[in-house]
Enzyme design. Structure first.
Site, PDB file in Angstrom:
ATOM      1  N   GLU A   1      13.732   5.476  -5.689  1.00  0.00           N
ATOM      2  CA  GLU A   1      14.801   5.329  -4.691  1.00  0.00           C
ATOM      3  C   GLU A   1      16.208   5.180  -5.266  1.00  0.00           C
ATOM      4  O   GLU A   1      16.963   4.303  -4.852  1.00  0.00           O
ATOM      5  CB  GLU A   1      14.471   4.138  -3.773  1.00  0.00           C
ATOM      6  CG  GLU A   1      13.087   4.233  -3.151  1.00  0.00           C
ATOM      7  CD  GLU A   1      12.732   3.051  -2.262  1.00  0.00           C
ATOM      8  OE1 GLU A   1      13.478   2.068  -2.240  1.00  0.00           O
ATOM      9  OE2 GLU A   1      11.696   3.134  -1.579  1.00  0.00           O
TER      10      GLU A   1
ATOM     11  N   GLU B   1       3.163   7.567  -0.590  1.00  0.00           N
ATOM     12  CA  GLU B   1       3.101   6.337   0.226  1.00  0.00           C
ATOM     13  C   GLU B   1       2.886   6.653   1.697  1.00  0.00           C
ATOM     14  O   GLU B   1       3.575   6.132   2.571  1.00  0.00           O
ATOM     15  CB  GLU B   1       4.400   5.521   0.038  1.00  0.00           C
ATOM     16  CG  GLU B   1       4.734   5.239  -1.413  1.00  0.00           C
ATOM     17  CD  GLU B   1       5.942   4.332  -1.610  1.00  0.00           C
ATOM     18  OE1 GLU B   1       6.383   3.685  -0.645  1.00  0.00           O
ATOM     19  OE2 GLU B   1       6.446   4.275  -2.746  1.00  0.00           O
TER      20      GLU B   1
HETATM   21  C1  GLA Z   1       8.940   1.510  -0.844  1.00  0.00           C
HETATM   22  C2  GLA Z   1       8.377   1.250  -2.211  1.00  0.00           C
HETATM   23  C3  GLA Z   1       6.988   0.729  -2.154  1.00  0.00           C
HETATM   24  C4  GLA Z   1       6.811  -0.291  -1.077  1.00  0.00           C
HETATM   25  C5  GLA Z   1       7.237   0.268   0.209  1.00  0.00           C
HETATM   26  C6  GLA Z   1       6.921  -0.728   1.285  1.00  0.00           C
HETATM   27  O1  GLA Z   1       8.541   2.679  -0.325  1.00  0.00           O
HETATM   28  O2  GLA Z   1       8.381   2.365  -3.049  1.00  0.00           O
HETATM   29  O3  GLA Z   1       6.687   0.156  -3.361  1.00  0.00           O
HETATM   30  O4  GLA Z   1       7.538  -1.443  -1.344  1.00  0.00           O
HETATM   31  O5  GLA Z   1       8.613   0.552   0.101  1.00  0.00           O
HETATM   32  O6  GLA Z   1       5.741  -1.432   1.014  1.00  0.00           O
END
Ligand code: GLA
Length: 361
Positions: free
Chosen positions: A158, A265
């Site tokens: 990020e 994710e």
């Molecule tokens: C982001 C992070 C993850 C996690 C999510 C929420 O996407 O990359 O590690 O913290 O937020 O759980």
């Protein structure tokens, strides 16, 4: 064999049996079998799941694991000269024992950082040199420990800004080091394990503005010879997101990078997607999983996996963020204590209707 030896042998056998019982493989066909010809199917977990009935579900359904929190900077490196390995080790050992793939998450991020990281003993912000030395120590220690066990690392998470007109996120990393911290993080990780695949990972990747920034970052890193081998797309989705419109074109665009794409994710919130934490409102008390939500969610999951399958040449892994609706990070984001139902298994670990949409194709 005398009686006491026989007794000892029996006790050991019983002990071994009961230790592995929670991890017994069953004959049930899981997501990983349905997707054998496409990509491994992973799940993000915490260490506690491994001593509950969730362990069996993980083994039956998934063939790849990510540590949800245990390898993040804060949890694993709470003090400058102190690492906390217990939780990460237990997840790594589980994956190795069960012959699962293991993704590492994450070596450099602006969230869940330990309090010592950006300051000196007086509380003043550290210099760029100190910052990079700390980053190198952190990355080298962790990547070396799990060398040969973790095949892919989310190195930087990020780093791109969500704000229109702003490229890099204005994080402490960026404020102290400028964009160079990104390159350095990849170099340190590559030095520590030249065989590990190194990923940049981000969210809101479907939306054209952010998509193009991510594309440019990764393309530039590649062009300047930075050891980056793949792109992680978080895919935090929602039942009202315009998947049809954006997901396919984002995957087509990212395929042009010619590096593996990992969906890192995946989840499907049943609420309208919001990207920042906020205070509770009266309507947040209404948290039933309605038949309308269930229907919308199964349609969205069906569509999402149709698009993933279409792009199977570029996608090399799909990971769900959490195991079941029993608990997920979305129960506390963007609103604290608002129940969400984002996954394919319900709170009793039974497959939801959406599951069948994902596996029947
Ligand atoms: C982001 C992070 C993850 C996690 C999510 C929420 O996407 O990359 O590690 O913290 O937020 O759980």
């Amino acid at each position: 064999m005398n009686i006491s030896r026989l007794f000892t042998a029996l006790s050991i056998a019983i002990l071994l049996f009961s230790c592995t019982q929670k991890e017994q493989q069953t004959e049930v066909k899981g997501l990983k079998q349905y997707y054998t010809d496409h990509f491994p199917i992973g799940v993000a977990i915490g260490p506690r799941a491994l001593s509950t009935d969730e362990a069996g579900l993980i083994q039956t359904q998934f063939n790849s694991i990510t540590a949800e929190n245990a390898m993040k900077m804060g949890p694993i490196h709470p003090k400058e000269d102190e690492y906390f390995w217990e939780h990460a080790d237990s997840i790594v050992n589980f994956a190795v024992r069960n012959n699962m793939k293991l993704r590492g998450h994450t070596l450099c991020w602006h969230n869940q950082t330990p309090s010592w990281l950006f300051v000196d003993t007086k509380g003043d912000t550290v210099s760029k040199e100190v910052m990079l030395a700390r980053l190198k120590d952190h990355i080298t220690t962790i990547v070396s420990r799990y060398k040969g066990k973790i095949y892919a690392w989310d190195v930087v998470n990020e780093a791109i800004s969500d704000k229109p007109g702003e490229f890099y996120r204005n994080s402490p990393w960026y404020k102290i080091c400028g964009e160079e911290y990104i390159t350095k993080a990849f170099e340190y990780a590559h030095e520590a394990d030249p065989d590990a695949l190194l990923f940049y990972n981000d969210y809101n990747e479907m939306y054209p503005d952010k998509r193009e920034k991510i594309f440019k970052l990764v393309n530039d890193l590649k062009a300047t010879g930075v050891p980056i081998h793949g792109l992680g797309l978080q895919a935090h989705m929602g039942i009202y997101e315009p998947i049809e419109e954006y997901l396919d074109s984002a995957l087509t665009r990212f395929s042009e990078l010619n590096i593996p794409l990992h969906i890192t994710e995946l989840d499907m919130s049943v609420y309208k997607k919001e990207h920042g934490r906020r205070e509770r409102k009266p309507e947040d008390d209404n948290t039933a999983f309605t038949p309308e939500m269930e229907q919308k969610q199964l349609e969205q999951y069906k569509l999402t996996f149709e698009i993933f399958r279409k792009h199977k040449d570029a996608i090399e892994s799909v990971t769900f963020w959490n195991i079941s609706d029993r608990s997920s990070w979305l129960d506390n984001f963007p609103v604290r204590n608002r129940k969400d139902y984002p996954l394919l298994f319900d709170k009793d670990l039974n497959p939801k209707k959406a599951y069948y949409e994902v596996v029947n194709f």
